[in-house]
Design a protein around this motif. Structure first.
Motif, PDB file in Angstrom:
ATOM      1  N   UNK A   5      18.695  36.224  -6.486  1.00 62.17           N
ATOM      2  CA  UNK A   5      17.862  34.885  -6.637  1.00 62.17           C
ATOM      3  C   UNK A   5      18.213  34.434  -8.503  1.00 62.17           C
ATOM      4  N   UNK A   6      18.371  35.415  -9.072  1.00 66.33           N
ATOM      5  CA  UNK A   6      18.689  35.088 -10.677  1.00 66.33           C
ATOM      6  C   UNK A   6      19.986  34.437 -10.569  1.00 66.33           C
ATOM      7  N   UNK A   7      20.981  34.868  -9.643  1.00 70.21           N
ATOM      8  CA  UNK A   7      22.289  34.113  -9.844  1.00 70.21           C
ATOM      9  C   UNK A   7      22.464  33.085  -8.828  1.00 70.21           C
ATOM     10  N   UNK A   8      21.408  32.545  -8.495  1.00 67.18           N
ATOM     11  CA  UNK A   8      21.543  31.034  -7.721  1.00 67.18           C
ATOM     12  C   UNK A   8      20.916  30.813  -6.280  1.00 67.18           C
ATOM     13  N   UNK A   9      20.379  32.058  -5.742  1.00 73.28           N
ATOM     14  CA  UNK A   9      19.678  31.785  -4.279  1.00 73.28           C
ATOM     15  C   UNK A   9      18.184  31.397  -4.466  1.00 73.28           C
ATOM     16  N   UNK A  10      17.707  30.786  -3.644  1.00 72.90           N
ATOM     17  CA  UNK A  10      16.418  30.675  -3.454  1.00 72.90           C
ATOM     18  C   UNK A  10      15.786  31.997  -2.691  1.00 72.90           C
ATOM     19  N   UNK A  11      14.625  32.076  -3.011  1.00 71.54           N
ATOM     20  CA  UNK A  11      14.132  33.213  -2.494  1.00 71.54           C
ATOM     21  C   UNK A  11      14.360  33.511  -0.966  1.00 71.54           C
ATOM     22  N   UNK A  12      14.093  32.369  -0.248  1.00 75.54           N
ATOM     23  CA  UNK A  12      14.263  32.417   1.227  1.00 75.54           C
ATOM     24  C   UNK A  12      15.795  32.396   1.470  1.00 75.54           C
TER      25      UNK A  12
END
Ligand code: ARG
Length: 424
Positions: free
Chosen positions: A352-359
């Motif tokens: 998440x920190x490096x670009x993904x949304x949580x889902x």
């Protein structure tokens, strides 16, 4: 009572006790397929599978009720790159002191730790002596407790490459199980691995961080050798996972038709584009760098490996962001075993920190992984027909993905493995 009625009655009693239904109730459920939360789920489980999903207040439920009010349900997580037979405390020369038997016994403990952390399925990428096959079979037979395993057997690689053992001088004549040079040797090893129970093939396309004397950015298998591995594997209905860090090696592996690229640290725009066009999955282990640089030295990681990691981790994270933005297929692969088993899901917050949304991070560790495993009707989501591999956490993972680092409840195939009751 007539004979027929009696038989029917007995059959009913027997089937009711064998097929007892379990209802799981909770505050919310992450629907990874639709990418949203369902509130007040009632999940019905029978014979190890999910047979119904409703939402609403718990009515009169006839059967066992697992009361997870206060918690959020998710599908059991899938780690697509684990090494259950490796220990994070034994790297470099320390590893030489352990026998395969010792590694197998330790694998029993690692399997349990992994499952308790909420990882209900792993893809095990590389084990000598087919220890991974034995571990998988012991779990499936119910002899020991662990996640569902999809295993590769020994990793294929060139002489002196990342998947060989290069620690000892020639006097000892040591070389790893999976060493194969030239297309026909490669084909033979693919066939041998399948013969002894591998579910998939792992090969080493480039050098690596933790192997002695290999250059992390340099290609090892030729395109020709990798094409042979892929055609042999695919003909037999198994997939290929390629360890590849370096730009050219990543590109060649994708071109050869591998199903997933592991690490993909120095993938460039052309590689990202090719992966996207071919539907190749990337399995980028972006947490492990923290362990290697933090605790690696005392675990025995060689200085040359630490130096390689210093040049790899940060770039890999940058390239992870690029691949996510480009919409490449992504799965969660952690390399657990290099770092402690059970810490697998720490990687989600980095994703998440490096670009993904949580889902997106949750999908990478569930439906995307299940699709790459070719098991999307059985695994990777809480849906009717799938195995009841269900975990629960407190809090909303779509707001704070790090709640996955403390899993309160684990069910595998309808069986409760862990239930931390204090949480309510
Ligand atoms: N097993 C991998 C290798 O030795 C670990 C790489 C870890 N580093 C990283 N930045 N992902 O190459």
């Amino acid at each position: 009572m007539s004979y027929r009625v009696l038989v029917a009655f007995l059959l009913f009693v027997v089937s009711a006790s064998v097929n007892a239904k379990t209802f799981i109730i909770a505050d919310a459920m992450v629907d990874v397929e639709r990418g949203r939360l369902l509130s007040k789920p009632i999940v019905t489980v029978e014979d190890g599978r999910i047979i119904d999903i409703q939402s609403g207040d718990a009515r009169q439920l006839i059967g066992d009720v697992v009361d997870l009010r206060g918690l959020t349900l998710l599908p059991g997580m899938i780690d697509m790159h684990a090494h259950l037979t490796s220990s994070s405390t034994e790297h470099g020369y320390k590893r030489l002191a352990s026998s395969q038997t010792r590694a197998a016994l330790r694998g029993v403990k690692h399997a349990q730790l992994t499952l308790m952390a909420g990882v209900t399925t792993v893809r095990n990428l590389g084990a000598s002596g087919f220890i991974d096959v034995a571990l998988r079979d012991s779990i499936n037979a119910g002899d020991i407790v662990g996640p569902r395993m999809f295993v590769s057997g020994p990793s294929l690689g060139i002489t002196g490459g990342h998947c060989d053992n290069n620690l000892l001088p020639v006097d000892y004549q040591v070389s790893s199980d999976g060493v194969a040079d030239g297309p026909w040797e490669v084909a033979k090893k693919v066939r041998r691995n399948i013969k002894y129970g591998a579910d998939l093939i792992k090969l080493c396309a480039t050098g690596g961080v933790l192997s002695k004397g290999t250059k992390v950015g340099v290609q090892q298998y030729s395109l020709e050798e990798m094409k042979m591995a892929v055609s042999e594997a695919h003909r037999r209905g198994v997939t290929v996972a390629a360890h590849a860090h370096g730009t050219e090696g990543v590109y060649a592996a994708i071109e050869a038709g591998v199903d997933s690229v592991e690490h993909a640290s120095f993938i460039d725009d052309a590689g990202i584009k090719l992966a996207k066009n071919k539907g190749t999955y990337l399995s980028m282990d972006i947490y492990v760098t923290e362990f290697i640089l933090g605790e690696g030295e005392k675990a025995g990681i060689l200085e040359e490996s630490l130096a390689k990691e210093r040049k790899t981790g940060a770039l890999q994270r940058e390239n992870f962001s690029k691949a996510v933005n480009a919409g490449v297929n992504m799965v969660m692969g952690t390399d657990a075993g290099v770092y402690p088993h059970g810490d697998n899901l720490k990687q989600l917050s980095r994703m998440v920190q490096f670009g993904m949304s949580p889902i997106q991070a949750l999908q990478a560790a569930s439906i995307n992984a299940a699709t790459l495993l070719n098991k999307e009707s059985d695994l990777g989501s809480i849906k009717v027909g799938a195995y009841a591999d269900i975990i629960a956490v407190s809090g909303n993972p779509l707001d704070d993905i790090s709640v996955l680092e403390n899993v309160d409840f684990v069910m595998k195939g309808g069986e409760v493995i862990k239930f931390n009751r204090q949480v309510k």
